[in-house]
Enzyme design. Structure first.
Site, PDB file in Angstrom:
ATOM      1  N   TYR A 202       6.350  -4.506  -0.254  1.00 19.27           N
ATOM      2  CA  TYR A 202       7.786  -3.658  -0.074  1.00 19.27           C
ATOM      3  C   TYR A 202       8.717  -4.588   0.828  1.00 19.27           C
ATOM      4  O   TYR A 202       9.820  -4.257   0.845  1.00 19.27           O
ATOM      5  CB  TYR A 202       7.564  -2.439   0.403  1.00 19.27           C
ATOM      6  CG  TYR A 202       6.891  -1.521  -0.841  1.00 19.27           C
ATOM      7  CD1 TYR A 202       7.835  -1.317  -1.824  1.00 19.27           C
ATOM      8  CD2 TYR A 202       5.734  -1.255  -0.910  1.00 19.27           C
ATOM      9  CE1 TYR A 202       7.329  -0.759  -2.865  1.00 19.27           C
ATOM     10  CE2 TYR A 202       5.052  -0.519  -1.933  1.00 19.27           C
ATOM     11  CZ  TYR A 202       5.758  -0.059  -3.070  1.00 19.27           C
ATOM     12  OH  TYR A 202       5.369   0.511  -4.201  1.00 19.27           O
TER      13      TYR A 202
ATOM     14  N   ARG B  63       2.347   9.309  -6.760  1.00 17.40           N
ATOM     15  CA  ARG B  63       2.227   8.621  -8.358  1.00 17.40           C
ATOM     16  C   ARG B  63       2.033   9.884  -9.196  1.00 17.40           C
ATOM     17  O   ARG B  63       2.109  10.825  -8.780  1.00 17.40           O
ATOM     18  CB  ARG B  63       0.495   8.015  -8.348  1.00 17.40           C
ATOM     19  CG  ARG B  63       0.317   7.040  -7.282  1.00 17.40           C
ATOM     20  CD  ARG B  63      -1.198   6.530  -7.352  1.00 17.40           C
ATOM     21  NE  ARG B  63      -1.362   5.507  -6.501  1.00 17.40           N
ATOM     22  CZ  ARG B  63      -2.048   5.738  -5.220  1.00 17.40           C
ATOM     23  NH1 ARG B  63      -2.216   6.893  -4.537  1.00 17.40           N
ATOM     24  NH2 ARG B  63      -2.191   4.636  -4.383  1.00 17.40           N
TER      25      ARG B  63
ATOM     26  N   LYS C   1      -6.153   8.114  -5.364  1.00 13.01           N
ATOM     27  CA  LYS C   1      -7.031   7.273  -5.805  1.00 13.01           C
ATOM     28  C   LYS C   1      -8.487   7.479  -5.036  1.00 13.01           C
ATOM     29  O   LYS C   1      -8.436   7.383  -3.787  1.00 13.01           O
ATOM     30  CB  LYS C   1      -6.719   5.744  -5.876  1.00 13.01           C
ATOM     31  CG  LYS C   1      -5.596   5.705  -6.982  1.00 13.01           C
ATOM     32  CD  LYS C   1      -5.100   4.103  -7.061  1.00 13.01           C
ATOM     33  CE  LYS C   1      -4.485   3.847  -8.152  1.00 13.01           C
ATOM     34  NZ  LYS C   1      -3.893   2.618  -8.114  1.00 13.01           N
TER      35      LYS C   1
ATOM     36  N   HIS D 151      -2.218   3.947   0.357  1.00 14.86           N
ATOM     37  CA  HIS D 151      -2.564   2.662   0.100  1.00 14.86           C
ATOM     38  C   HIS D 151      -3.927   2.208   0.895  1.00 14.86           C
ATOM     39  O   HIS D 151      -4.071   2.608   1.981  1.00 14.86           O
ATOM     40  CB  HIS D 151      -1.556   1.343   0.447  1.00 14.86           C
ATOM     41  CG  HIS D 151      -0.519   1.307  -0.724  1.00 14.86           C
ATOM     42  ND1 HIS D 151       0.538   0.514  -0.301  1.00 14.86           N
ATOM     43  CD2 HIS D 151      -0.385   1.847  -1.912  1.00 14.86           C
ATOM     44  CE1 HIS D 151       1.322   0.747  -1.233  1.00 14.86           C
ATOM     45  NE2 HIS D 151       0.878   1.223  -2.312  1.00 14.86           N
TER      46      HIS D 151
END
Length: 294
Positions: free
Chosen positions: A273, A147, A170, A264
């Site tokens: 995806y 990211r 995250k 994820h």
């Protein structure tokens, strides 16, 4: 109340600055809404009806389904914090169902477009070291699936780069991503060119004035190059991460491995995806199949 909420998001939940701003703004709007008592105990026991009125009022302001869903998520998180703050953790949250949000399919860019984009960003920069910096950042997004916030949060302690890199994503979760020779060479070229000394505890990617490079600076550089190349508006820095995932999946990577590489939390986030790859195949079919050409 807002100050404590800000601190909780930043330090306890380790949300991104963008999320913190959005969630604090939502809490501020809720506290100012007619019928809401801005006190811990009142919010801890907030009723479903007043929250429905708040969301309905926001929809009147023109909020889309996606934005309304985000607003509801922010409210639920804030009220949970209020219950914890007031000692009512056992109390159930108001049950409100948000609007259905159709998940969009991420738009990938082709490998050739990635090359053209990174080269033009490099060549059109105001200074050579800035061009080398932006190229290194973009190749990290595409080559390692980072990211943009993850790439820009790297410090000098990440150097020297090997064939693997540990990044913090995250929620403060760490993962290991591959570093291709091309990516490593781009970062090393930036290191040689930068006028700043790169210390272990200081930012790896510097802005023109020496501070940590901002996402906006990279996004603007990509936007200029995208416009010059005639690429669609979806060709953003984040699209390079999508392309990393799409191209790996197309080359035979399994979903579990891809989930780990992308960081994820759930496999469901990675499964989108498969839709991207199917959409790519369909485009190839439409462009190449003889019957479609007729």
């Amino acid at each position: 109340m807002l100050s404590e909420w800000h601190g909780h998001l930043t330090h306890n939940l380790r949300r991104s600055p963008h999320t913190v701003r959005a969630y604090v703004a939502t809490a501020e709007r809720l506290l100012r809404f007619e019928g809401v008592t801005p006190e811990w105990d009142a919010l801890a026991g907030a009723e479903q009806q007043i929250l429905r009125h708040y969301l309905a009022d926001r929809r009147i302001d023109g909020l889309s389904n996606t934005s309304t869903a985000r607003e509801l998520s922010a409210i639920k998180s804030f009220l949970k914090f209020c219950r914890e703050r007031f000692g009512k953790t056992g109390q159930s949250a108001p049950r409100i169902r948000g609007p259905r949000v159709k998940k969009g399919i991420p738009r990938a860019v082709t490998p050739d477009e990635v090359v053209n984009l990174t080269e033009l960003v490099d060549e059109s920069a105001s200074e050579a070291w800035i061009g080398a910096r932006d190229r290194a950042v973009l190749l990290l997004l595409y080559g390692s699936g980072l990211r943009i916030a993850e790439a820009l949060s790297l410090d000098g302690e990440a150097l020297p780069l090997g064939d693997r890199l540990v990044v913090t994503g995250k929620g403060g979760k760490q993962r290991t991503v591959p570093v291709l020779p091309l990516v490593r060479e781009a970062v090393e070229a930036y290191i040689r060119a930068t006028p700043y000394t790169l210390n272990p505890k200081q930012p790896l990617f510097r802005g023109a004035r020496g501070g940590r490079l901002s996402q906006g600076t990279v996004q603007r550089a990509v936007a200029r190059a995208r416009h010059a190349l005639g690429l669609p508006p979806t060709a953003t820095p984040h699209a390079l991460r999508h392309s990393f995932a799409t191209h790996l999946l197309g080359a035979g990577a399994d979903l579990r491995s891809l989930q780990e590489l992308l960081g994820h939390a759930s496999l469901g986030s990675t499964q989108i995806y498969t839709m991207v790859d199917a959409a790519t195949l369909l485009d190839v079919y439409r462009n190449a199949h003889p019957r479609e050409a007729e």
